[in-house]
Design an enzyme around this catalytic site. Structure first.
Site, mmCIF file in Angstrom:
data_model
loop_
_atom_site.group_PDB
_atom_site.id
_atom_site.type_symbol
_atom_site.label_atom_id
_atom_site.label_comp_id
_atom_site.label_asym_id
_atom_site.label_seq_id
_atom_site.Cartn_x
_atom_site.Cartn_y
_atom_site.Cartn_z
ATOM 1 N N ASP A 150 48.287 44.988 -117.469
ATOM 2 C CA ASP A 150 48.277 43.772 -116.659
ATOM 3 C C ASP A 150 47.405 42.646 -117.182
ATOM 4 O OD1 ASP A 150 45.724 44.692 -116.271
ATOM 5 O OD2 ASP A 150 46.099 45.499 -114.277
ATOM 6 N N GLU A 178 51.973 51.883 -118.600
ATOM 7 C CA GLU A 178 51.280 51.701 -117.307
ATOM 8 C C GLU A 178 52.058 50.700 -116.434
ATOM 9 O OE1 GLU A 178 47.239 49.910 -116.089
ATOM 10 O OE2 GLU A 178 46.696 51.923 -116.722
ATOM 11 N N GLU A 192 45.897 39.746 -112.632
ATOM 12 C CA GLU A 192 46.573 40.943 -113.150
ATOM 13 C C GLU A 192 47.837 41.313 -112.380
ATOM 14 O OE1 GLU A 192 43.306 40.657 -112.635
ATOM 15 O OE2 GLU A 192 42.378 40.989 -114.590
ATOM 16 N N HIS A 212 33.317 43.376 -113.052
ATOM 17 C CA HIS A 212 33.752 42.268 -113.910
ATOM 18 C C HIS A 212 34.932 41.456 -113.393
ATOM 19 C CE1 HIS A 212 36.871 45.153 -114.971
ATOM 20 N NE2 HIS A 212 37.566 44.143 -115.429
ATOM 21 N N ARG A 240 37.711 38.975 -112.190
ATOM 22 C CA ARG A 240 37.699 37.522 -112.012
ATOM 23 C C ARG A 240 37.622 37.115 -110.549
ATOM 24 N NH1 ARG A 240 39.491 33.761 -116.361
ATOM 25 N NH2 ARG A 240 39.414 35.211 -118.098
ATOM 26 N N HIS A 295 29.190 43.845 -118.387
ATOM 27 C CA HIS A 295 30.318 43.212 -119.086
ATOM 28 C C HIS A 295 29.825 41.972 -119.830
ATOM 29 C CE1 HIS A 295 34.235 41.169 -119.501
ATOM 30 N NE2 HIS A 295 34.806 42.339 -119.213
HETATM 31 C C1 UD1 Z 1 40.013 40.944 -119.092
HETATM 32 C C2 UD1 Z 1 41.329 41.125 -118.332
HETATM 33 C C3 UD1 Z 1 41.126 42.093 -117.181
HETATM 34 C C4 UD1 Z 1 40.490 43.402 -117.639
HETATM 35 C C5 UD1 Z 1 39.215 43.073 -118.409
HETATM 36 C C6 UD1 Z 1 38.635 44.347 -118.964
HETATM 37 C C7 UD1 Z 1 42.753 39.148 -118.195
HETATM 38 C C8 UD1 Z 1 43.016 37.867 -117.504
HETATM 39 N N1 UD1 Z 1 41.704 39.854 -117.737
HETATM 40 O O1 UD1 Z 1 39.106 40.320 -118.204
HETATM 41 O O2 UD1 Z 1 42.393 42.409 -116.620
HETATM 42 O O3 UD1 Z 1 40.158 44.155 -116.506
HETATM 43 O O4 UD1 Z 1 39.538 42.198 -119.509
HETATM 44 O O5 UD1 Z 1 37.316 44.209 -119.330
HETATM 45 O O6 UD1 Z 1 43.444 39.484 -119.121
HETATM 46 N N2 UD1 Z 1 33.486 38.570 -123.856
HETATM 47 C C9 UD1 Z 1 32.742 38.664 -125.006
HETATM 48 N N3 UD1 Z 1 33.007 39.708 -125.867
HETATM 49 C C10 UD1 Z 1 33.938 40.639 -125.618
HETATM 50 C C11 UD1 Z 1 34.686 40.539 -124.433
HETATM 51 C C12 UD1 Z 1 34.448 39.505 -123.573
HETATM 52 O O7 UD1 Z 1 31.882 37.835 -125.266
HETATM 53 O O8 UD1 Z 1 34.107 41.559 -126.431
HETATM 54 C C13 UD1 Z 1 33.215 37.455 -122.911
HETATM 55 C C14 UD1 Z 1 33.761 36.104 -123.404
HETATM 56 O O9 UD1 Z 1 32.838 35.112 -123.058
HETATM 57 C C15 UD1 Z 1 35.021 35.920 -122.560
HETATM 58 C C16 UD1 Z 1 34.607 36.606 -121.264
HETATM 59 O O10 UD1 Z 1 33.844 37.722 -121.678
HETATM 60 O O11 UD1 Z 1 35.301 34.547 -122.376
HETATM 61 C C17 UD1 Z 1 35.746 37.051 -120.383
HETATM 62 O O12 UD1 Z 1 36.753 37.740 -121.130
HETATM 63 P P1 UD1 Z 1 38.297 37.670 -120.648
HETATM 64 O O13 UD1 Z 1 39.124 38.513 -121.550
HETATM 65 O O14 UD1 Z 1 38.690 36.252 -120.469
HETATM 66 O O15 UD1 Z 1 38.263 38.262 -119.203
HETATM 67 P P2 UD1 Z 1 37.752 39.645 -118.663
HETATM 68 O O16 UD1 Z 1 37.017 39.354 -117.395
HETATM 69 O O17 UD1 Z 1 37.082 40.393 -119.737
HETATM 70 N N1 UDP Z 2 34.170 51.226 -120.396
HETATM 71 C C1 UDP Z 2 33.448 51.347 -121.573
HETATM 72 N N2 UDP Z 2 32.159 50.861 -121.608
HETATM 73 C C2 UDP Z 2 31.569 50.279 -120.546
HETATM 74 C C3 UDP Z 2 32.331 50.135 -119.341
HETATM 75 C C4 UDP Z 2 33.637 50.614 -119.313
HETATM 76 O O1 UDP Z 2 33.929 51.900 -122.564
HETATM 77 O O2 UDP Z 2 30.411 49.866 -120.630
HETATM 78 C C5 UDP Z 2 35.536 51.756 -120.357
HETATM 79 C C6 UDP Z 2 35.859 52.685 -119.222
HETATM 80 O O3 UDP Z 2 35.645 54.033 -119.578
HETATM 81 C C7 UDP Z 2 37.336 52.435 -118.957
HETATM 82 C C8 UDP Z 2 37.529 51.005 -119.410
HETATM 83 O O4 UDP Z 2 36.394 50.654 -120.175
HETATM 84 O O5 UDP Z 2 38.162 53.243 -119.784
HETATM 85 C C9 UDP Z 2 37.660 50.112 -118.227
HETATM 86 O O6 UDP Z 2 37.586 48.804 -118.650
HETATM 87 P P1 UDP Z 2 37.233 47.619 -117.683
HETATM 88 O O7 UDP Z 2 36.504 48.110 -116.481
HETATM 89 O O8 UDP Z 2 36.575 46.589 -118.525
HETATM 90 O O9 UDP Z 2 38.690 47.062 -117.317
HETATM 91 P P2 UDP Z 2 39.800 47.490 -116.251
HETATM 92 O O10 UDP Z 2 40.062 48.947 -116.396
HETATM 93 O O11 UDP Z 2 39.284 47.101 -114.912
HETATM 94 O O12 UDP Z 2 40.962 46.644 -116.621
#
Ligand code: UD1
Ligand code: UDP
Length: 372
Positions: A96, A118, A132, A205, A207, A238
Site C-alpha cells: 500500500d 499483500e 495507504e 510513524h 502520516r 523512524h
Molecule cells: C512510508 C509509507 C508507509 C509505510 C512507511 C514504512 C507512503 C506514503 N508511506 O511512510 O505506508 O508504512 O513508509 O516506514 O508510501 N526518511 C529518511 N531515511 C529513510 C527513510 C525515511 O530520512 O531511510 C525520512 C525522509 O525525510 C522522508 C521521511 O522519512 O521524507 C518520510 O518518508 P516517506 O517514505 O515519505 O514516508 P513514511 O512515513 O516513511
Molecule cells: N522494523 C525494523 N526496524 C525498526 C522498526 C521496524 O526493521 O526499527 C521492521 C519491522 O520488523 C516490520 C517493518 O519494519 O517488519 C515495519 O515497518 P514500518 O512500521 O516502518 O511500516 P508499516 O509496516 O507500518 O508499513
C-alpha cells in the site's frame, strides 16, 4: 523464460519482497529483475543488505520531508524508461505504499500486467491509514494477480468483484522473512540494559498520526513509564523528521526510555521476540508480534489486520491519550488481562508465502494457505 520485475521502495516492502526475490531466483522458468525506487534510503538499504539482495535498478528518489506529490511524480518519471527498456512480462508490487501505487500506475499506462503481493487488506476508510488505503485499493483495480495473505483479504476482493480466478491465498511473506531473522542466542546492548526488567517496545510513524495524535500517544506512554520506573522501554525512532520532533518534545529526559536509531530487521524481530509488550502504529509489527505471543497495543483507530485482533494478541487503542494510558496501565498491572493477550498464534501465514507466489508464477498453480 518469464521476466518478472519486483518494484519496492520502503523498509516494510523490502522486508516482505526480498523473500519473494530469493525464492524466484531459485526457479528455472523465471528471471527476476529488482527495481527499487529508493522512497526510503538507509531504512531500505539496511534490509537489502540483510537479505544480500542487490537491485538491478535504483531510482534513488528520496528527499527529506518528501511529499506525496514528490514521491508519486518522481517515480512515474523515473520508472518509465526502466519498464520500457526491460519490457517485463509481469511486475510485482507490494501492499500500500506510494511506491506500489505509482509503479502499478506506470504499468497500467504501459499495459504491463501487475501482480499485487499483500492484496485485499482493507479498512474501507481512505483517510486511515492515509494514503495507504487509497493506494492498495487503486493497485487492486489494476492488478491481474492478487496474492492475498489471508482468507479475509481474499474475501474483500471477491466482494469487490475481482475475478476469483485471479486471487490466491498465500499467507503473508513477512512470516517468511522471520525465518531468516530470529535467533536463540541473540544479544544487543539495549537488551542488556533492559536486563530482567519488563521490556516495552515502541514504534510510531503513520502520516495520519503526525501532529496532535502523535503527541497524545507519546504523552500517554510517558505518564505510564513515569509510574513504572521498573520497566525499560526501547523506541527505535523512524527517520521522518516530523516524528523525531514530536518524540523529542514529549519523551526527552524520560529515564527508563531509550530512543535509538532504527533497528535493523534482524534486531527488530529479535526485540519483538523478547519484549513484554509492544505499542505501535505499524502494520508489519501487528503481523509479527502474534508469532511471539507478545501483546500489541495498536495506536490507531482502525486496522486492516483484524485477524490479529480476533486472535486476541492485538488490541486497538486509538490515539487518545487517556485510552492509551488506561490500556497500557492495565497490561502492566493486571496479570490476567496480560495473560489473556499473551499467546503465540499464526493468523498471518506459515512462512511459505513466497514459495506459493513463485509456484503460481512458474506453473500457474499453487496450494492455498489456510490458517489454523
Ligand atoms: C512510508 C509509507 C508507509 C509505510 C512507511 C514504512 C507512503 C506514503 N508511506 O511512510 O505506508 O508504512 O513508509 O516506514 O508510501 N526518511 C529518511 N531515511 C529513510 C527513510 C525515511 O530520512 O531511510 C525520512 C525522509 O525525510 C522522508 C521521511 O522519512 O521524507 C518520510 O518518508 P516517506 O517514505 O515519505 O514516508 P513514511 O512515513 O516513511
Ligand atoms: N522494523 C525494523 N526496524 C525498526 C522498526 C521496524 O526493521 O526499527 C521492521 C519491522 O520488523 C516490520 C517493518 O519494519 O517488519 C515495519 O515497518 P514500518 O512500521 O516502518 O511500516 P508499516 O509496516 O507500518 O508499513
Amino acid at each position: 523464460m518469464k521476466k518478472v520485475m519486483l518494484v519496492f521502495g520502503t523498509r516494510p516492502e523490502a522486508i516482505k519482497m526480498c523473500p519473494v526475490v530469493l525464492e524466484l531466483k531459485t526457479r528455472k522458468g523465471i528471471s527476476p529483475v529488482v527495481c527499487v525506487t529508493g522512497q526510503h534510503r538507509s531504512m531500505l538499504d539496511s534490509v537489502l543488505d540483510a537479505f544480500h539482495v542487490v537491485p538491478d535498478y535504483d531510482l534513488s528518489i528520496m528527499k527529506e520531508n518528501q511529499t506525496l506529490f514528490d514521491i508519486t511524480s518522481s517515480i512515474l518519471s523515473a520508472i518509465r524508461p526502466v519498464l520500457e527498456g526491460e519490457k517485463p512480462d509481469l511486475v510485482l508490487v507490494h501492499g500500500d505504499t506510494t511506491t506500489s501505487f505509482a509503479a502499478a500506475l506506470a504499468c497500467f499506462y504501459l499495459q504491463i500486467p501487475v501482480g499485487h503481493v499483500e492484496a485485499g487488506l482493507r479498512t474501507y476508510d481512505i483517510t486511515a491509514p492515509y494514503p495507504e488505503e487509497f493506494n492498495r485499493q487503486a493497485v487492486g483495480i489494476i492488478s491481474r494477480y492478487n496474492f492475498a495473505p489471508t482468507a479475509a483479504a481474499a474475501e474483500h476482493l471477491i466482494r469487490e468483484g475481482k475475478d476469483p480466478g485471479s486471487i490466491y491465498v498465500t499467507g503473508n511473506t513477512v512470516i517468511d522473512a522471520m525465518r531468516y531473522t530470529v535467533r536463540e542466542d541473540y544479544t544487543h546492548p539495549e537488551l542488556e540494559w533492559a536486563g530482567n526488567h519488563r521490556l516495552i517496545f515502541i514504534t510510531a510513524h503513520r502520516r495520519e498520526n503526525l501532529g496532535m495524535p502523535m503527541h497524545h500517544m507519546f504523552r500517554a506512554i510517558r505518564r505510564v513509564l513515569d509510574r513504572h520506573p521498573e520497566c525499560r522501554a526501547v523506541y527505535p525512532i523512524h527517520m521522518n523528521p516530523l516524528v523525531r520532533e514530536a518524540a523529542d518534545e514529549e519523551l526527552r529526559g524520560c529515564e527508563n526510555l531509550h530512543m535509538i536509531e532504527p533497528l535493523s530487521m534482524i534486531d527488530c524481530h529479535n526485540f519483538e521476540a523478547r519484549c513484554y509488550l509492544c505499542l505501535t502504529d505499524s502494520g508489519g509489527i501487528q503481523e509479527e508480534c502474534p508469532t511471539f505471543g507478545r501483546p500489541v497495543l495498536v495506536m490507531r483507530n482502525t486496522t486492516e489486520r483484524p485477524e490479529g485482533v480476533e486472535s486476541g494478541v492485538l488490541r486497538l487503542v486509538g490515539t487518545e491519550e487517556e485510552t492509551i494510558f488506561r490500556n497500557f496501565m492495565e497490561l502492566l498491572e493486571d496479570q490476567a488481562a496480560y495473560d489473556a493477550m499473551a499467546h503465540a498464534c499464526s493468523p498471518f501465514g506459515d512462512g511459505r508465502a513466497s514459495r506459493r507466489i513463485a509456484d503460481l508464477l512458474e506453473t500457474g498453480k499453487c496450494e492455498p494457505w489456510t490458517a489454523g
